[in-house]
Motif scaffolding. Sequence first.
Motif, PDB file in Angstrom:
ATOM      1  N   ALA A 128       0.830  -1.204   0.000  1.00 35.40           N
ATOM      2  CA  ALA A 128       0.000   0.000   0.000  1.00 35.40           C
ATOM      3  C   ALA A 128       0.864   1.253   0.000  1.00 35.40           C
ATOM      4  N   PRO A 129       1.636   1.493  -1.084  1.00 40.90           N
ATOM      5  CA  PRO A 129       2.502   2.686  -1.100  1.00 40.90           C
ATOM      6  C   PRO A 129       1.724   3.998  -1.078  1.00 40.90           C
ATOM      7  N   ALA A 172     -14.970  -2.081   3.591  1.00 44.95           N
ATOM      8  CA  ALA A 172     -14.694  -3.356   2.936  1.00 44.95           C
ATOM      9  C   ALA A 172     -15.337  -3.412   1.557  1.00 44.95           C
ATOM     10  N   GLY A 173     -16.552  -2.887   1.437  1.00 44.99           N
ATOM     11  CA  GLY A 173     -17.223  -2.865   0.143  1.00 44.99           C
ATOM     12  C   GLY A 173     -16.505  -1.992  -0.865  1.00 44.99           C
ATOM     13  N   LEU A 174     -16.025  -0.821  -0.432  1.00 42.42           N
ATOM     14  CA  LEU A 174     -15.269   0.044  -1.331  1.00 42.42           C
ATOM     15  C   LEU A 174     -14.010  -0.645  -1.820  1.00 42.42           C
ATOM     16  N   HIS A 175     -13.323  -1.337  -0.918  1.00 38.15           N
ATOM     17  CA  HIS A 175     -12.087  -2.018  -1.320  1.00 38.15           C
ATOM     18  C   HIS A 175     -12.384  -3.141  -2.307  1.00 38.15           C
ATOM     19  N   GLY A 179     -10.776  -1.291  -5.067  1.00 40.35           N
ATOM     20  CA  GLY A 179      -9.597  -1.241  -4.214  1.00 40.35           C
ATOM     21  C   GLY A 179      -8.394  -0.614  -4.882  1.00 40.35           C
ATOM     22  N   GLY A 180      -8.277  -0.762  -6.201  1.00 43.96           N
ATOM     23  CA  GLY A 180      -7.131  -0.201  -6.893  1.00 43.96           C
ATOM     24  C   GLY A 180      -7.155   1.314  -6.995  1.00 43.96           C
ATOM     25  N   VAL A 183      -7.577   6.112  -2.281  1.00 37.77           N
ATOM     26  CA  VAL A 183      -8.428   7.087  -1.619  1.00 37.77           C
ATOM     27  C   VAL A 183      -9.479   7.649  -2.570  1.00 37.77           C
ATOM     28  N   ARG A 184      -9.233   7.539  -3.868  1.00 35.83           N
ATOM     29  CA  ARG A 184     -10.225   8.010  -4.830  1.00 35.83           C
ATOM     30  C   ARG A 184     -11.511   7.179  -4.744  1.00 35.83           C
ATOM     31  N   ALA A 185     -11.396   5.915  -4.363  1.00 37.94           N
ATOM     32  CA  ALA A 185     -12.597   5.090  -4.190  1.00 37.94           C
ATOM     33  C   ALA A 185     -13.458   5.637  -3.060  1.00 37.94           C
TER      34      ALA A 185
END
Length: 508
Positions: A128-129, A172-175, A179-180, A183-185
């Motif tokens: 997670a860079p 969890a749902g957003l990821h 997930g890619g 923070v934009r998600a």
Amino acid sequence: MPDTPPVRRRAATAACCLALAALAVSTALTVTGGGTLGHRGPLYAWYPVDALLFALAVALLRRVPARRAGRLVLAGSVLVAAAALLAPPRSSDDAYRYVWDGQVQQAGLSPYAYAPDDPALAGLRARAPGLFPPGDGCDGWDERRAAAGFCSRLNRPNVPTIYPPVAELWFAGLHRVAGGWGVRAAQAGGALLAVATTGVLLTALRRRPGAPGRALWRAALWGWCPGVAVWAVNDAHVDALGALLMVGGLVLAGRGRAGAGGALLGAATATKLLPALALPGAMSGLLARRPRPRDAVLPLAALGALALGYLPYVLASGAGVLGYLPGYLREEGYDQDRIDRFGLLRLLLPDGLAPYGAALVLLALVLHVLRRGDPERPWRGALLVTGGALLTVTPGYPWYGLLVVALVGLDGRWEWLAVPAAGQLVYLLGGGAQQAAYAAALAVVLAGVAVRRLRPRPGAGAPAGVPEGLPAGAPAAVPADAPPGAPAGPSATNGRGGRRAGTPRPGR
């Protein structure tokens, strides 16, 4: 050009669209203009501009015909939310924790069991860079050096999460879905929540008794609010999910659907805890009549939804589901040994008594709503309790006020927007502005209450038996199914649809 009503309506719509476009441009410049929590100068310049354009756009919206207002409110909500997506978070780093908690859950671990700097999670950190930037700089406004030496965009990387279970399910749902995007998600999710809340408000206001469609402008108090654009979309605070669930729960409760309304309010509470303040509003007027067995449906449904949300995390983490909440309360100045909040009460009481004074004020507000609240407008009581609680506690985080903004969108009492505005001032200027900012907000709220009480109501002074809106001397309508000799107009009822004692019922 002739000055006719159609021309004036078209001119009002055009003027409103121009103000709305200017608000969207201003919002875009606010988030892309270089202002951050570490470089606040541009924010001091743009926030007042946003607020003025917002007020102008809403004022012009009230002149727009009702048949166009709903579409314009929804389109404006989408436009303002899209403008807030043009840059990463500018004034809060909470969304990075949301992304991390989603990643931890995707790995099959509980975010309540491990702090981000736990050595057992070194592999996850390496993947997670965007959350843990490599290199030695670590000098961004949203970066800090963890005790273990690595750079982190997560605040408090040495403690487990603080967020309740429905919020964790959202993360969890957003990821899982995006997930890619990092923070934009979270920001895209915040935009969806903001626009969805506007849609729910419009639906509720369209079905408002008495004058459907005439109150649609209220939804713009949420959908076009610059605070919503910043706090819910750009900074992606999960409070927006709690606001959406709370609005849905109150609307259902006002329509008599206690079970569904209570379940949504319980889910809202399991998102950020603060929506629990809306529960008394959902039970408005409860103490004004005899108790009934079905009165227990709403609170039990709320409690059940709250327990159901916590259950899987309790099974995984036990008492650890409280996360960092106790430490957070101490850190933020709510602990008895370090009182930094309750700013207005501390003007009247010693610091040690301020929490007890706050509890008494909150209890008085709750009892007032339970005794005098309108069960058909539960959001009005919820606004009084929620806004009153924030005025009493004087928090330093403006996004707590997203609940107030949503309730204003239902009730239309715009003066309460001064409460989250006070939180924004404290957040930018620091704790030294706490008492002055919230005192000004209280003054605005009280002024609004005074103006509403002094303003004559439509139909006030009409003779008995003449419905509001009819001129004196006009004949009142007699119901089509009334028997001969039945009294006309509202004199035959108690004003709430119930028939007065002794009034003959229509034949069946």
